[in-house]
Design a protein around this motif. Sequence first.
Motif, PDB file in Angstrom:
ATOM      1  N   GLY A 163     -20.304 101.349  22.030  1.00  0.00           N
ATOM      2  CA  GLY A 163     -19.271 101.715  22.989  1.00  0.00           C
ATOM      3  C   GLY A 163     -17.928 101.108  22.651  1.00  0.00           C
ATOM      4  N   VAL A 164     -17.945  99.838  22.233  1.00  0.00           N
ATOM      5  CA  VAL A 164     -16.690  99.137  21.934  1.00  0.00           C
ATOM      6  C   VAL A 164     -16.054  99.662  20.648  1.00  0.00           C
ATOM      7  CG1 VAL A 164     -15.742  96.921  21.210  1.00  0.00           C
ATOM      8  CG2 VAL A 164     -17.208  97.041  23.218  1.00  0.00           C
ATOM      9  N   VAL A 165     -16.853  99.813  19.588  1.00  0.00           N
ATOM     10  CA  VAL A 165     -16.310 100.256  18.299  1.00  0.00           C
ATOM     11  C   VAL A 165     -15.818 101.695  18.388  1.00  0.00           C
ATOM     12  CG1 VAL A 165     -16.851 100.732  15.882  1.00  0.00           C
ATOM     13  CG2 VAL A 165     -17.705  98.650  16.959  1.00  0.00           C
ATOM     14  N   MET A 166     -16.687 102.595  18.832  1.00  0.00           N
ATOM     15  CA  MET A 166     -16.292 103.998  18.938  1.00  0.00           C
ATOM     16  C   MET A 166     -15.216 104.180  20.006  1.00  0.00           C
ATOM     17  SD  MET A 166     -17.937 105.419  16.569  1.00  0.00           S
ATOM     18  CE  MET A 166     -17.422 107.095  16.961  1.00  0.00           C
ATOM     19  N   GLY A 167     -15.340 103.426  21.105  1.00  0.00           N
ATOM     20  CA  GLY A 167     -14.339 103.505  22.161  1.00  0.00           C
ATOM     21  C   GLY A 167     -12.978 103.026  21.702  1.00  0.00           C
ATOM     22  N   SER A 168     -12.956 102.006  20.839  1.00  0.00           N
ATOM     23  CA  SER A 168     -11.677 101.514  20.312  1.00  0.00           C
ATOM     24  C   SER A 168     -11.011 102.554  19.429  1.00  0.00           C
ATOM     25  CB  SER A 168     -11.905 100.225  19.521  1.00  0.00           C
ATOM     26  OG  SER A 168     -12.405  99.198  20.348  1.00  0.00           O
ATOM     27  N   LEU A 169     -11.802 103.208  18.580  1.00  0.00           N
ATOM     28  CA  LEU A 169     -11.239 104.222  17.688  1.00  0.00           C
ATOM     29  C   LEU A 169     -10.716 105.422  18.470  1.00  0.00           C
ATOM     30  CD1 LEU A 169     -13.923 104.149  14.827  1.00  0.00           C
ATOM     31  CD2 LEU A 169     -11.647 103.116  14.817  1.00  0.00           C
ATOM     32  N   ILE A 170     -11.541 105.915  19.395  1.00  0.00           N
ATOM     33  CA  ILE A 170     -11.116 107.064  20.204  1.00  0.00           C
ATOM     34  C   ILE A 170      -9.970 106.658  21.125  1.00  0.00           C
ATOM     35  CG2 ILE A 170     -11.839 108.748  21.950  1.00  0.00           C
ATOM     36  CD1 ILE A 170     -14.667 108.545  20.772  1.00  0.00           C
ATOM     37  N   GLY A 171     -10.042 105.454  21.675  1.00  0.00           N
ATOM     38  CA  GLY A 171      -8.979 104.966  22.548  1.00  0.00           C
ATOM     39  C   GLY A 171      -7.650 104.859  21.833  1.00  0.00           C
ATOM     40  N   LEU A 172      -7.684 104.446  20.558  1.00  0.00           N
ATOM     41  CA  LEU A 172      -6.443 104.364  19.779  1.00  0.00           C
ATOM     42  C   LEU A 172      -5.824 105.751  19.608  1.00  0.00           C
ATOM     43  CD1 LEU A 172      -4.435 102.783  18.037  1.00  0.00           C
ATOM     44  CD2 LEU A 172      -6.000 103.070  16.102  1.00  0.00           C
TER      45      LEU A 172
ATOM     46  N   THR B 215     -23.562 107.740  24.054  1.00  0.00           N
ATOM     47  CA  THR B 215     -22.492 108.720  24.282  1.00  0.00           C
ATOM     48  C   THR B 215     -21.737 108.415  25.566  1.00  0.00           C
ATOM     49  OG1 THR B 215     -23.783 110.427  23.135  1.00  0.00           O
ATOM     50  CG2 THR B 215     -21.975 111.175  24.540  1.00  0.00           C
ATOM     51  N   ALA B 216     -22.480 108.116  26.632  1.00  0.00           N
ATOM     52  CA  ALA B 216     -21.837 107.809  27.918  1.00  0.00           C
ATOM     53  C   ALA B 216     -21.006 106.538  27.830  1.00  0.00           C
ATOM     54  CB  ALA B 216     -22.896 107.670  29.007  1.00  0.00           C
ATOM     55  N   THR B 217     -21.526 105.520  27.175  1.00  0.00           N
ATOM     56  CA  THR B 217     -20.766 104.268  27.051  1.00  0.00           C
ATOM     57  C   THR B 217     -19.495 104.473  26.215  1.00  0.00           C
ATOM     58  OG1 THR B 217     -22.136 103.618  25.152  1.00  0.00           O
ATOM     59  CG2 THR B 217     -22.787 102.771  27.309  1.00  0.00           C
ATOM     60  N   THR B 218     -19.578 105.326  25.207  1.00  0.00           N
ATOM     61  CA  THR B 218     -18.401 105.612  24.383  1.00  0.00           C
ATOM     62  C   THR B 218     -17.329 106.326  25.198  1.00  0.00           C
ATOM     63  OG1 THR B 218     -19.725 105.729  22.360  1.00  0.00           O
ATOM     64  CG2 THR B 218     -17.573 106.813  22.328  1.00  0.00           C
ATOM     65  N   LEU B 219     -17.736 107.278  26.028  1.00  0.00           N
ATOM     66  CA  LEU B 219     -16.774 107.999  26.864  1.00  0.00           C
ATOM     67  C   LEU B 219     -16.048 107.048  27.810  1.00  0.00           C
ATOM     68  CD1 LEU B 219     -18.872 111.186  27.800  1.00  0.00           C
ATOM     69  CD2 LEU B 219     -16.921 111.066  26.240  1.00  0.00           C
ATOM     70  N   ILE B 220     -16.806 106.165  28.445  1.00  0.00           N
ATOM     71  CA  ILE B 220     -16.212 105.227  29.395  1.00  0.00           C
ATOM     72  C   ILE B 220     -15.316 104.224  28.670  1.00  0.00           C
ATOM     73  CG2 ILE B 220     -16.712 103.379  31.030  1.00  0.00           C
ATOM     74  CD1 ILE B 220     -17.289 106.068  32.184  1.00  0.00           C
ATOM     75  N   ALA B 221     -15.833 103.636  27.588  1.00  0.00           N
ATOM     76  CA  ALA B 221     -15.075 102.607  26.872  1.00  0.00           C
ATOM     77  C   ALA B 221     -13.782 103.168  26.299  1.00  0.00           C
ATOM     78  CB  ALA B 221     -15.933 102.011  25.756  1.00  0.00           C
ATOM     79  N   SER B 222     -13.825 104.371  25.747  1.00  0.00           N
ATOM     80  CA  SER B 222     -12.625 104.941  25.132  1.00  0.00           C
ATOM     81  C   SER B 222     -11.517 105.155  26.161  1.00  0.00           C
ATOM     82  CB  SER B 222     -12.962 106.262  24.442  1.00  0.00           C
ATOM     83  OG  SER B 222     -13.489 107.209  25.361  1.00  0.00           O
ATOM     84  N   ALA B 223     -11.894 105.544  27.385  1.00  0.00           N
ATOM     85  CA  ALA B 223     -10.876 105.766  28.421  1.00  0.00           C
ATOM     86  C   ALA B 223     -10.196 104.461  28.819  1.00  0.00           C
ATOM     87  CB  ALA B 223     -11.516 106.429  29.643  1.00  0.00           C
ATOM     88  N   PHE B 224     -10.982 103.411  29.021  1.00  0.00           N
ATOM     89  CA  PHE B 224     -10.397 102.125  29.424  1.00  0.00           C
ATOM     90  C   PHE B 224      -9.609 101.484  28.280  1.00  0.00           C
ATOM     91  CE2 PHE B 224     -13.423 102.501  32.871  1.00  0.00           C
ATOM     92  CZ  PHE B 224     -12.761 101.908  33.931  1.00  0.00           C
ATOM     93  N   LEU B 225     -10.156 101.541  27.073  1.00  0.00           N
ATOM     94  CA  LEU B 225      -9.462 100.933  25.941  1.00  0.00           C
ATOM     95  C   LEU B 225      -8.199 101.705  25.585  1.00  0.00           C
ATOM     96  CD1 LEU B 225     -12.561  99.992  23.781  1.00  0.00           C
ATOM     97  CD2 LEU B 225     -10.972  98.406  24.868  1.00  0.00           C
TER      98      LEU B 225
END
Length: 231
Positions: free
Chosen positions: A35-44, A102-112
């Motif tokens: 969630g953190v790694v993929m979320g950081s990339l998508i969040g960027l 997948t769900a954790t990535t969606l949530i993490a990317s929005a916040f990050l």
Amino acid sequence: MFSSILSEWPDFATWYNFIFFAKAAGTTLALSAIGVVMGSLIGLVLAISRITSARLLAPVRWLALIYTEVFRRVPFLVTLMLVFFSFQILFRNVPLFVVAATATTLIASAFLAEIVRAGLHSVHRNQWEAAVTMNFTLWQTVWHVLLPQAWRVILPPAFSFFVLFIKDTALASQIGVIELTYAGKVMNNKGFSATLAFGAILLIYFAISYPLARMGTVLEKRLAPSRNQES
């Protein structure tokens, strides 16, 4: 209560249970890391999309805004259930871990995305104008000018989010992912007291979260002087 825990302890503190808890902790860490790694990339990518000003990219900005706002407002459990049933409809035999990741990535990317966007906006406008003067592209401006200065602002709240996010992955137990909270339920269903089963889970969560929280505090203290000097 203590006498009951002491009587259960020999049967609870077995090698099999230790391995079971270790695997559950590994699943929790894996979900958090993905969630953190993929979320950081998508969040960027989302954050960069939000700071563009070109008219042609207006639809992209709106899509990034809608994505960020929706997944920041919708509870994690609701997102998890929506992803779970979507996978059930569209695919067959998808592992529950993939659904939860997948769900954790969606949530993490929005916040990050919001954390990164705030960090990018903390860089003085003169830096942006200087990059434009030098004919930098958007990606060159972000990579060579904004991020080297913004990471001091981004990192402390990002660490705070990571610590909270580890605890949020406990909701993956609702769809049957064998992570720490699910392991506590299994131990409780085997006849061990809730105090012993979930007390062990509490200690494991603390052992995972506390070092990260301390690291975030140390980073915030070390970066605070440099942020004040830049401002």
